[in-house]
Design a protein around this motif. Structure first.
Motif, PDB file in Angstrom:
ATOM      1  N   LYS A  34       0.846  -1.182   0.000  1.00  0.00           N
ATOM      2  CA  LYS A  34       0.000   0.000   0.000  1.00  0.00           C
ATOM      3  C   LYS A  34       0.889   1.242   0.000  1.00  0.00           C
ATOM      4  CE  LYS A  34      -3.952  -2.161   2.294  1.00  0.00           C
ATOM      5  NZ  LYS A  34      -4.907  -2.078   3.443  1.00  0.00           N
ATOM      6  N   TYR A  35       0.331   2.371  -0.392  1.00  0.00           N
ATOM      7  CA  TYR A  35       1.118   3.579  -0.587  1.00  0.00           C
ATOM      8  C   TYR A  35       0.438   4.782   0.058  1.00  0.00           C
ATOM      9  CZ  TYR A  35       3.150   0.675  -4.299  1.00  0.00           C
ATOM     10  OH  TYR A  35       3.745  -0.349  -5.003  1.00  0.00           O
ATOM     11  N   PHE A  36       1.263   5.715   0.500  1.00  0.00           N
ATOM     12  CA  PHE A  36       0.732   7.006   0.924  1.00  0.00           C
ATOM     13  C   PHE A  36       1.813   8.067   0.715  1.00  0.00           C
ATOM     14  CE2 PHE A  36       2.659   5.296   4.762  1.00  0.00           C
ATOM     15  CZ  PHE A  36       3.252   6.390   5.382  1.00  0.00           C
ATOM     16  N   GLU A  37       1.384   9.318   0.616  1.00  0.00           N
ATOM     17  CA  GLU A  37       2.317  10.418   0.387  1.00  0.00           C
ATOM     18  C   GLU A  37       2.891  10.928   1.704  1.00  0.00           C
ATOM     19  OE1 GLU A  37       0.798  13.622  -1.929  1.00  0.00           O
ATOM     20  OE2 GLU A  37       0.153  12.335  -3.594  1.00  0.00           O
ATOM     21  N   ILE A  38       4.151  11.400   1.616  1.00  0.00           N
ATOM     22  CA  ILE A  38       4.761  12.079   2.746  1.00  0.00           C
ATOM     23  C   ILE A  38       5.323  13.406   2.246  1.00  0.00           C
ATOM     24  CG2 ILE A  38       5.302   9.987   4.044  1.00  0.00           C
ATOM     25  CD1 ILE A  38       8.163  10.181   2.965  1.00  0.00           C
ATOM     26  N   PHE A  70      14.191   9.319  -7.698  1.00  0.00           N
ATOM     27  CA  PHE A  70      14.804   8.631  -6.560  1.00  0.00           C
ATOM     28  C   PHE A  70      13.956   7.420  -6.186  1.00  0.00           C
ATOM     29  CE2 PHE A  70      15.324   7.937  -1.996  1.00  0.00           C
ATOM     30  CZ  PHE A  70      16.702   8.022  -1.812  1.00  0.00           C
ATOM     31  N   ILE A  71      14.598   6.278  -6.029  1.00  0.00           N
ATOM     32  CA  ILE A  71      13.936   5.055  -5.575  1.00  0.00           C
ATOM     33  C   ILE A  71      14.841   4.404  -4.543  1.00  0.00           C
ATOM     34  CG2 ILE A  71      13.112   2.752  -6.228  1.00  0.00           C
ATOM     35  CD1 ILE A  71      12.578   3.826  -9.016  1.00  0.00           C
ATOM     36  N   ALA A  72      14.275   4.021  -3.418  1.00  0.00           N
ATOM     37  CA  ALA A  72      15.065   3.338  -2.394  1.00  0.00           C
ATOM     38  C   ALA A  72      14.247   2.223  -1.770  1.00  0.00           C
ATOM     39  CB  ALA A  72      15.517   4.319  -1.314  1.00  0.00           C
ATOM     40  N   GLY A  73      14.899   1.111  -1.532  1.00  0.00           N
ATOM     41  CA  GLY A  73      14.284  -0.009  -0.826  1.00  0.00           C
ATOM     42  C   GLY A  73      15.116  -0.371   0.382  1.00  0.00           C
ATOM     43  N   LEU A 132       9.583   1.092   0.848  1.00  0.00           N
ATOM     44  CA  LEU A 132       9.912   1.554  -0.492  1.00  0.00           C
ATOM     45  C   LEU A 132       9.651   3.055  -0.563  1.00  0.00           C
ATOM     46  CD1 LEU A 132      10.537   0.783  -3.543  1.00  0.00           C
ATOM     47  CD2 LEU A 132       8.048   0.720  -3.834  1.00  0.00           C
ATOM     48  N   PHE A 133      10.672   3.812  -0.975  1.00  0.00           N
ATOM     49  CA  PHE A 133      10.550   5.261  -1.105  1.00  0.00           C
ATOM     50  C   PHE A 133      10.664   5.653  -2.574  1.00  0.00           C
ATOM     51  CE2 PHE A 133      12.118   4.478   3.153  1.00  0.00           C
ATOM     52  CZ  PHE A 133      11.378   5.351   3.932  1.00  0.00           C
ATOM     53  N   LYS A 163       8.393  15.803  -7.537  1.00  0.00           N
ATOM     54  CA  LYS A 163       7.268  16.593  -7.019  1.00  0.00           C
ATOM     55  C   LYS A 163       6.715  15.985  -5.734  1.00  0.00           C
ATOM     56  CE  LYS A 163       5.692  18.256 -11.562  1.00  0.00           C
ATOM     57  NZ  LYS A 163       4.569  18.260 -12.542  1.00  0.00           N
ATOM     58  N   THR A 164       6.532  14.679  -5.770  1.00  0.00           N
ATOM     59  CA  THR A 164       5.825  14.001  -4.689  1.00  0.00           C
ATOM     60  C   THR A 164       6.641  12.835  -4.144  1.00  0.00           C
ATOM     61  OG1 THR A 164       3.726  14.544  -5.775  1.00  0.00           O
ATOM     62  CG2 THR A 164       3.677  12.830  -4.061  1.00  0.00           C
ATOM     63  N   TRP A 165       6.701  12.733  -2.811  1.00  0.00           N
ATOM     64  CA  TRP A 165       7.276  11.570  -2.144  1.00  0.00           C
ATOM     65  C   TRP A 165       6.165  10.574  -1.826  1.00  0.00           C
ATOM     66  CZ3 TRP A 165      12.227  10.157  -1.120  1.00  0.00           C
ATOM     67  CH2 TRP A 165      13.228  11.123  -1.250  1.00  0.00           C
ATOM     68  N   THR A 166       6.399   9.318  -2.167  1.00  0.00           N
ATOM     69  CA  THR A 166       5.452   8.254  -1.866  1.00  0.00           C
ATOM     70  C   THR A 166       6.181   7.138  -1.129  1.00  0.00           C
ATOM     71  OG1 THR A 166       4.215   8.754  -3.885  1.00  0.00           O
ATOM     72  CG2 THR A 166       3.786   6.629  -2.835  1.00  0.00           C
ATOM     73  N   VAL A 167       5.545   6.588  -0.121  1.00  0.00           N
ATOM     74  CA  VAL A 167       6.094   5.444   0.609  1.00  0.00           C
ATOM     75  C   VAL A 167       5.215   4.236   0.348  1.00  0.00           C
ATOM     76  CG1 VAL A 167       6.709   4.506   2.867  1.00  0.00           C
ATOM     77  CG2 VAL A 167       7.009   6.937   2.414  1.00  0.00           C
ATOM     78  N   GLY A 168       5.857   3.132  -0.006  1.00  0.00           N
ATOM     79  CA  GLY A 168       5.146   1.873  -0.164  1.00  0.00           C
ATOM     80  C   GLY A 168       5.486   0.932   0.983  1.00  0.00           C
ATOM     81  N   TYR A 169       4.474   0.381   1.643  1.00  0.00           N
ATOM     82  CA  TYR A 169       4.707  -0.543   2.760  1.00  0.00           C
ATOM     83  C   TYR A 169       3.863  -1.796   2.558  1.00  0.00           C
ATOM     84  CZ  TYR A 169       0.183   0.989   4.636  1.00  0.00           C
ATOM     85  OH  TYR A 169      -1.157   1.261   4.794  1.00  0.00           O
ATOM     86  N   LEU A 170       4.182  -2.843   3.276  1.00  0.00           N
ATOM     87  CA  LEU A 170       3.468  -4.113   3.182  1.00  0.00           C
ATOM     88  C   LEU A 170       2.532  -4.249   4.374  1.00  0.00           C
ATOM     89  CD1 LEU A 170       6.526  -6.260   2.087  1.00  0.00           C
ATOM     90  CD2 LEU A 170       4.633  -5.495   0.635  1.00  0.00           C
TER      91      LEU A 170
END
Length: 433
Positions: A3-7, A51-54, A115-116, A121-128
């Motif tokens: 799932k994802y949400f913005e920070i 930018f992508i980071a895991g 997952l970042f 423009k927008t930062w999104t975080v993906g979590y399990l």
């Protein structure tokens, strides 16, 4: 399920740095940073991530490329990782017998807990959701500011040359004999610089490398006590939908603070018959590789020998694209084209045999690739060049540089170009050429 949400970090650059520092507490981490560059490409990307980071593996797969696809198919999730140059031995009747003091696996991809994603423009975080919810993820993000920022003082770095100046010139002479004989018509020859008994803080070294040499395909990898700190300007292969694209680099000239000299260097590169010949040879090789998995008639050269400027060097870059066949998977595209022609030469198999004969170090992750695969099977992979590798347990640091050798190459000029390519890394460690 991811799932994802913005920070909304207050400072994007600082937040990137904190994510990198957080890898100190993780067994595995991969960071991919374009540093604000939008690379030359023809893909009408639905979204470009700067930018992508895991961070923090919740499952991984190593040393077996076929298993990586099964792993991805099982979870249909983001996976991040790397491919070593030496997986060529799985595809062809080839070997790698040189010493390897970095000791990374040939293949490694993992499914990140955190997952970042940042698209400028927008930062999104993906979590399990089987591990976290938004509250626990926000708590993890809040704790990033407490990551240890101290750096080991590595003192004066004593850099060793695996190949002496004399040995380099002799190797080029032998390679050109093979070219004259018709064994190959271009070969990428590399040499290693290394330091023993050195303690560094990879996260801090990576930050300085980005400052000295910001590039569109920089990468940081932590695999337990082994690290990559990369400042690559080169894309190996990208897939978005059915479109695949490769952007080989062949041709380098230095930057200069004097704008007139800088422009002259750029113009020289643009009009150099030798540099253009090198680039076109590799374009032909890439076209042939992509044709193995492409729809008939879809392979095309979108840009030939374009000149692009980075902080340290001007580079000659070409763009080749194709439509992936409907019966071909994302992994098929990699198998058909790996390792990338810009780091081997042509014909590719003969070139790789001669590389093994004349180089003195196992390449490992150098001239391999780091990148990601999306849940949909799209991917973007770089070429690992201009990069530092480090084994913390052995306290061994290594980086390699090289160039394309043709019949027209001047051995001394090729050596000088290698030093130019190494200059950013040398600046990071305050090493004089």
């Amino acid at each position: 399920m991811r799932k994802y949400f913005e920070i909304h970090p207050k400072d994007d650059v600082e937040f990137k740095r904190l994510i990198c520092q957080a890898t100190r507490n993780e067994g595995a981490g991969v960071i991919l940073d374009s540093n604000g560059f939008v690379s030359p490409e023809v893909v009408n990307a639905s979204r470009h991530y700067d930018f992508i980071a895991g961070l923090q593996s919740v499952g991984d797969c190593k040393d077996d490329l076929a298993q990586v696809q099964l792993f991805h198919d099982k979870y249909k999730d983001w996976i991040l990782g790397f491919l070593s140059y030496d997986i060529k031995n799985r595809f062809e009747d080839l070997t790698s017998t040189h010493p390897d003091k970095i000791e990374l696996p040939d293949v490694y991809f993992f499914r990140p807990r955190y997952l970042f994603l940042y698209d400028n423009k927008t930062w999104t975080v993906g979590y399990l959701d089987e591990y976290d919810d938004e509250a626990s993820v926000n708590e993890f993000i809040g704790d990033l500011r407490y990551c240890d920022e101290s750096e080991v003082d590595y003192g004066e770095v004593k850099l060793n040359h695996q190949v002496s100046h004399k040995e380099y010139l002799e190797a080029i002479e032998k390679i050109q004999w093979h070219i004259q004989r018709g064994d190959v018509y271009e070969l990428n020859y590399c040499m290693e610089f290394f330091a023993n008994e050195i303690q560094i803080t990879p996260q801090c070294v990576y930050q300085r490398l980005k400052e000295v040499s910001p590039t569109p395909f920089s990468s940081f990898v932590k695999y337990h006590d082994k690290f990559l700190m990369g400042a690559s300007p080169e894309r190996y292969l990208k897939k978005e939908g059915s479109r695949i694209i490769s952007q080989p680099i062949k041709g380098t000239s230095p930057r200069d603070n004097n704008p007139f000299i800088d422009k002259a260097n750029k113009d020289y590169l643009s009009h150099s018959v030798k540099e253009r010949a090198e680039n076109i040879m590799i374009c032909d090789l890439v076209r042939n590789d992509l044709s193995k998995v492409a729809e008939r008639g879809s392979v095309k050269v979108d840009e030939l020998c374009g000149i692009y400027s980075f902080k340290q060097v001007h580079q000659m870059i070409s763009t080749i694209s194709a439509e992936l066949r409907k019966d071909a998977s994302w992994l098929d595209a990699i198998k058909a084209s790996f390792p990338m022609g810009s780091m081997t030469g042509a014909p590719k198999i003969n070139a790789m045999k001669l590389i093994e004969e004349y180089e003195q170090t196992k390449r490992g992750l150098y001239s391999g690739s780091v990148g990601y695969v999306t849940p949909e099977g799209d991917f973007d992979l770089n070429v690992v060049i201009r990069s530092v590798l480090y084994n913390a347990k052995r306290q061994y640091m290594s980086f390699m540089v090289g160039g394309a050798i043709t019949g027209q190459s001047d051995a001394q000029k090729e050596y000088d170009e290698c030093l130019l390519k190494a200059s950013a890394i040398m600046k990071v460690f305050n090493i004089e050429k």
